[in-house]
Design a protein around this motif. Sequence first.
Motif, PDB file in Angstrom:
ATOM      1  N   ASN A 284     -23.734  63.789  15.505  1.00 57.30           N
ATOM      2  CA  ASN A 284     -25.012  63.840  14.775  1.00 57.30           C
ATOM      3  C   ASN A 284     -25.370  65.278  14.424  1.00 57.30           C
ATOM      4  O   ASN A 284     -25.446  66.140  15.317  1.00 57.30           O
ATOM      5  N   PHE A 285     -25.622  65.523  13.153  1.00 54.32           N
ATOM      6  CA  PHE A 285     -25.929  66.879  12.693  1.00 54.32           C
ATOM      7  C   PHE A 285     -27.262  66.875  11.972  1.00 54.32           C
ATOM      8  O   PHE A 285     -27.568  65.936  11.235  1.00 54.32           O
ATOM      9  N   TRP A 286     -28.035  67.951  12.178  1.00 48.80           N
ATOM     10  CA  TRP A 286     -29.258  68.145  11.386  1.00 48.80           C
ATOM     11  C   TRP A 286     -29.062  69.397  10.552  1.00 48.80           C
ATOM     12  O   TRP A 286     -28.876  70.484  11.106  1.00 48.80           O
ATOM     13  N   PHE A 287     -29.061  69.225   9.236  1.00 49.80           N
ATOM     14  CA  PHE A 287     -28.967  70.409   8.387  1.00 49.80           C
ATOM     15  C   PHE A 287     -30.341  71.062   8.406  1.00 49.80           C
ATOM     16  O   PHE A 287     -31.297  70.527   7.837  1.00 49.80           O
ATOM     17  N   THR A 288     -30.429  72.198   9.076  1.00 54.51           N
ATOM     18  CA  THR A 288     -31.742  72.772   9.395  1.00 54.51           C
ATOM     19  C   THR A 288     -32.379  73.528   8.228  1.00 54.51           C
ATOM     20  O   THR A 288     -33.364  74.243   8.418  1.00 54.51           O
ATOM     21  N   ASP A 289     -31.833  73.391   7.035  1.00 51.88           N
ATOM     22  CA  ASP A 289     -32.387  74.090   5.872  1.00 51.88           C
ATOM     23  C   ASP A 289     -33.856  73.692   5.663  1.00 51.88           C
ATOM     24  O   ASP A 289     -34.236  72.542   5.915  1.00 51.88           O
ATOM     25  N   ALA A 290     -34.642  74.645   5.129  1.00 59.05           N
ATOM     26  CA  ALA A 290     -36.019  74.315   4.761  1.00 59.05           C
ATOM     27  C   ALA A 290     -35.987  73.081   3.855  1.00 59.05           C
ATOM     28  O   ALA A 290     -36.802  72.165   3.986  1.00 59.05           O
ATOM     29  N   GLN A 291     -35.049  73.053   2.933  1.00 58.87           N
ATOM     30  CA  GLN A 291     -34.767  71.867   2.110  1.00 58.87           C
ATOM     31  C   GLN A 291     -33.268  71.835   1.869  1.00 58.87           C
ATOM     32  O   GLN A 291     -32.687  72.850   1.487  1.00 58.87           O
ATOM     33  N   PHE A 292     -32.659  70.667   2.053  1.00 59.21           N
ATOM     34  CA  PHE A 292     -31.207  70.578   1.846  1.00 59.21           C
ATOM     35  C   PHE A 292     -30.847  70.736   0.363  1.00 59.21           C
ATOM     36  O   PHE A 292     -29.826  71.320   0.016  1.00 59.21           O
ATOM     37  N   ILE A 293     -31.712  70.205  -0.526  1.00 53.88           N
ATOM     38  CA  ILE A 293     -31.468  70.383  -1.970  1.00 53.88           C
ATOM     39  C   ILE A 293     -32.755  70.991  -2.554  1.00 53.88           C
ATOM     40  O   ILE A 293     -33.635  70.277  -3.043  1.00 53.88           O
ATOM     41  N   PRO A 294     -32.872  72.301  -2.508  1.00 51.73           N
ATOM     42  CA  PRO A 294     -34.168  72.915  -2.829  1.00 51.73           C
ATOM     43  C   PRO A 294     -34.604  72.716  -4.276  1.00 51.73           C
ATOM     44  O   PRO A 294     -35.791  72.700  -4.553  1.00 51.73           O
ATOM     45  N   ALA A 295     -33.667  72.592  -5.220  1.00 60.47           N
ATOM     46  CA  ALA A 295     -34.053  72.405  -6.627  1.00 60.47           C
ATOM     47  C   ALA A 295     -32.865  71.777  -7.356  1.00 60.47           C
ATOM     48  O   ALA A 295     -31.750  71.712  -6.815  1.00 60.47           O
ATOM     49  N   LYS A 296     -33.116  71.341  -8.591  1.00 63.41           N
ATOM     50  CA  LYS A 296     -32.058  70.652  -9.350  1.00 63.41           C
ATOM     51  C   LYS A 296     -30.796  71.507  -9.444  1.00 63.41           C
ATOM     52  O   LYS A 296     -29.687  71.012  -9.388  1.00 63.41           O
ATOM     53  N   ARG A 297     -30.988  72.826  -9.608  1.00 63.68           N
ATOM     54  CA  ARG A 297     -29.810  73.654  -9.798  1.00 63.68           C
ATOM     55  C   ARG A 297     -28.937  73.731  -8.540  1.00 63.68           C
ATOM     56  O   ARG A 297     -27.837  74.275  -8.597  1.00 63.68           O
ATOM     57  N   PHE A 298     -29.397  73.172  -7.428  1.00 60.14           N
ATOM     58  CA  PHE A 298     -28.558  73.187  -6.225  1.00 60.14           C
ATOM     59  C   PHE A 298     -27.890  71.826  -5.965  1.00 60.14           C
ATOM     60  O   PHE A 298     -27.261  71.640  -4.928  1.00 60.14           O
ATOM     61  N   ILE A 299     -28.038  70.908  -6.921  1.00 65.22           N
ATOM     62  CA  ILE A 299     -27.394  69.599  -6.741  1.00 65.22           C
ATOM     63  C   ILE A 299     -25.872  69.785  -6.672  1.00 65.22           C
ATOM     64  O   ILE A 299     -25.193  69.229  -5.808  1.00 65.22           O
ATOM     65  N   ALA A 300     -25.351  70.599  -7.579  1.00 66.32           N
ATOM     66  CA  ALA A 300     -23.887  70.799  -7.626  1.00 66.32           C
ATOM     67  C   ALA A 300     -23.414  71.379  -6.288  1.00 66.32           C
ATOM     68  O   ALA A 300     -22.363  70.989  -5.763  1.00 66.32           O
ATOM     69  N   ASP A 301     -24.197  72.252  -5.735  1.00 65.31           N
ATOM     70  CA  ASP A 301     -23.819  72.856  -4.453  1.00 65.31           C
ATOM     71  C   ASP A 301     -23.780  71.794  -3.342  1.00 65.31           C
ATOM     72  O   ASP A 301     -22.839  71.736  -2.550  1.00 65.31           O
ATOM     73  N   ALA A 302     -24.821  70.936  -3.335  1.00 67.15           N
ATOM     74  CA  ALA A 302     -24.868  69.898  -2.294  1.00 67.15           C
ATOM     75  C   ALA A 302     -23.670  68.950  -2.457  1.00 67.15           C
ATOM     76  O   ALA A 302     -23.040  68.551  -1.459  1.00 67.15           O
ATOM     77  N   ILE A 303     -23.342  68.638  -3.704  1.00 61.84           N
ATOM     78  CA  ILE A 303     -22.180  67.766  -3.949  1.00 61.84           C
ATOM     79  C   ILE A 303     -20.918  68.451  -3.411  1.00 61.84           C
ATOM     80  O   ILE A 303     -20.107  67.839  -2.712  1.00 61.84           O
ATOM     81  N   GLY A 304     -20.798  69.729  -3.722  1.00 65.28           N
ATOM     82  CA  GLY A 304     -19.618  70.478  -3.274  1.00 65.28           C
ATOM     83  C   GLY A 304     -19.470  70.426  -1.758  1.00 65.28           C
ATOM     84  O   GLY A 304     -18.385  70.176  -1.224  1.00 65.28           O
ATOM     85  N   LEU A 305     -20.579  70.632  -1.060  1.00 62.30           N
ATOM     86  CA  LEU A 305     -20.512  70.643   0.408  1.00 62.30           C
ATOM     87  C   LEU A 305     -20.146  69.250   0.942  1.00 62.30           C
ATOM     88  O   LEU A 305     -19.270  69.106   1.791  1.00 62.30           O
ATOM     89  N   LEU A 306     -20.804  68.223   0.398  1.00 66.30           N
ATOM     90  CA  LEU A 306     -20.548  66.877   0.929  1.00 66.30           C
ATOM     91  C   LEU A 306     -19.116  66.434   0.625  1.00 66.30           C
ATOM     92  O   LEU A 306     -18.481  65.738   1.427  1.00 66.30           O
ATOM     93  N   GLU A 307     -18.590  66.871  -0.522  1.00 64.30           N
ATOM     94  CA  GLU A 307     -17.182  66.537  -0.827  1.00 64.30           C
ATOM     95  C   GLU A 307     -16.259  67.158   0.217  1.00 64.30           C
ATOM     96  O   GLU A 307     -15.305  66.538   0.684  1.00 64.30           O
ATOM     97  N   LYS A 308     -16.579  68.388   0.582  1.00 61.64           N
ATOM     98  CA  LYS A 308     -15.741  69.073   1.590  1.00 61.64           C
ATOM     99  C   LYS A 308     -15.848  68.360   2.940  1.00 61.64           C
ATOM    100  O   LYS A 308     -14.874  68.256   3.675  1.00 61.64           O
ATOM    101  N   ILE A 309     -17.049  67.876   3.251  1.00 61.68           N
ATOM    102  CA  ILE A 309     -17.215  67.164   4.531  1.00 61.68           C
ATOM    103  C   ILE A 309     -16.393  65.877   4.503  1.00 61.68           C
ATOM    104  O   ILE A 309     -15.691  65.534   5.457  1.00 61.68           O
ATOM    105  N   LEU A 310     -16.445  65.209   3.341  1.00 55.97           N
ATOM    106  CA  LEU A 310     -15.682  63.964   3.194  1.00 55.97           C
ATOM    107  C   LEU A 310     -14.182  64.246   3.341  1.00 55.97           C
ATOM    108  O   LEU A 310     -13.462  63.548   4.067  1.00 55.97           O
TER     109      LEU A 310
END
Length: 519
Positions: A284-310
């Motif tokens: 179990n992990f908690w991504f401790t970021d103030a916001q995991f996806i702070p704005a639309k322009r960070f969607i690509a980044d979140a996708i990138g990270l989750l793909e790597k986790i997958l």
Amino acid sequence: MNEKILYVRLPCNPIFPIGVVYLSDHIHKVFPEIKQKIFDLGTIPPLDFNKALDRCIDEFQPTLLVFSWRDIQIYAPVGGRGGNPLQNAFEFYYAKNPLVKLRGALGGLKVTTAYYGELWRNEGLIRRGLKRARKYNPQARAVVGGGAVSVFYEQLQKQLPQGTIVSVGEGEQLLEKLLKGQDFSNERCYVVGETQPRERMIHEQPTPLEKTACNYDYIETIWSDFDYYLQENDFYIGVQTKRGCPHNCCYCVYTVVEGKQVRINPHDEVVKEMRQLYDRGIRNFWFTDAQFIPAKRFIADAIGLLEKILDSGMSDIHWASYIRADNLNPELCDLMVKTGMNYFEIGITSGSQELVRKMRMGYNLRTVLQNCRDLKAAGFNDLVSVNYSFNVIDETYETIRQTIAYHRELERIFGADKVEPAIFFIGLQPHTHLEEYAFENDILKPGYDPMSLMPWTAKKLLWNPEPLGSFFGEVCLQAWRQNPNDFGREVMQILEDRLGCAPLEEALSAPIQKELARV
Ligand code: B12
Ligand code: SF4
């Protein structure tokens, strides 16, 4: 270099002490020769705090004490230290029945005593630790930081020993400079009795830092109680994927503590860090970021990270985070579900678009609903906590009806049992727009003590102003009477019974002329 650094996480509910773990990891990377130790009072029973701290200092004989203080403010809708602070406060302020009022007063007294007791205890532990360390090393120093200190750094100068360095926000660069013997005065800090906190210091940008994976092989060598967090399966271990939040929500201080500049940790490093925890049995992990996806322009980044986790093959993990659900798309939703997100918190605060704009939150509630539908379609079937804070500014019966409509729509999407309304009342924090608003509207006077829990101050800090304050007080008291174990849902039901529910379309539209924020 003969420094020996002891990291003392001050008493706290057992939340993984990610702050001191990251600090000690960073210092080890810069100064591999320095001896370090982590001592977490979160794992020690209260009666043993003093003894355990003494023993640790006698054994380790540190030259630098790094105290990490996580939380001070206790207004929460849930049972906390010494009782349910929100319930006690509301019983005391709003109950009509004198017996309930008395119960509130007694409960409030208990909470207040526990609160001040904890403050004095923590200050005492800092003094005690420093004094003891100076028996072995007369030059020993103390540095104090962490979430609570970042919020209340100005008030703490009166309570801490002379010479203590008080730090705001992330502490890596400050500690590095201190250990190098460099001038650290341009970091967000001050020295008690020697320098004053600069005006608006918290608003200064933190020094950027490229974060690499925490080295847990090293951490376990300096932290004998690390196992404590590995044994129980229900701990969500913190992993930070980015720092900063670009938003401006009127009551929030995260955006100044972490800064508005979003700094993303390299994906490979985040996955490498998770892998080390995974190999130690963590799921179990908690991504401790103030916001995991702070704005639309960070969607690509979140996708990138989750793909790597997958791709990493860690397929049986779960994760949770604060999610701004206006920043999702179907691809991201799909990845969130595939990588095991099983809980998230959305802090929309109100279901009325008009109020959401007035609070400067930048949310489009219609988009949030659409994205929630996408998330459900992607197979998300777990719990969502929706944080509502009523009565922040300009709340009316109409906007309450709109919030009900919005909440019912979320229930239609996820299922009523999956959407948990978390009813907060804002605990007013320094350095926020809401604080300015309180000054401008004569609700608070500059120079007030934001740490005070005295009833006359606490009533203003626990933000629930009239004319609707007493109404909400009464509704909450009824909810605690009727269904204390499902407080949030009960509040929503009572509000709907009393006021009805607006058409959803009304909740979603905020006529332009009403958008002018008063704060
Ligand atoms: C994620 C988070 C949570 C998650 C934690 C999940 C988890 N498993 O870790 C959840 C949702 C569970 C949570 C709950 C609560 N939280 Co919270 N949470 C945060 C948040 C957003 C990030 C904390 C974090 O882990 N950051 C990442 C780590 C790496 O950073 P860090 O620990 O702060 O450490 C860094 C610096 O502080 C600094 N530092 C730390 N110690 C020291 C020491 C020295 C000497 C120095 C120089 C520097 C230093 O350097 C570190 C590395 O850069 C912060 C707000 C924020 N943006 O900081 C609030 C925050 C810590 N929470 C806060 C509070 C109050 C709570 C609750 C008590 C709320 C409540 N009333 O119920 C609960 C506690 C629940 C409990 N069981 O006790 C407050 C604490 C301050 C206060 N107001 O008293 C904060 C600051 C938010 C706020 N502004 O009010 N929280
Ligand atoms: S989005 Fe969240 S973290 Fe960012 S300013 Fe708003 S409330 Fe704070």
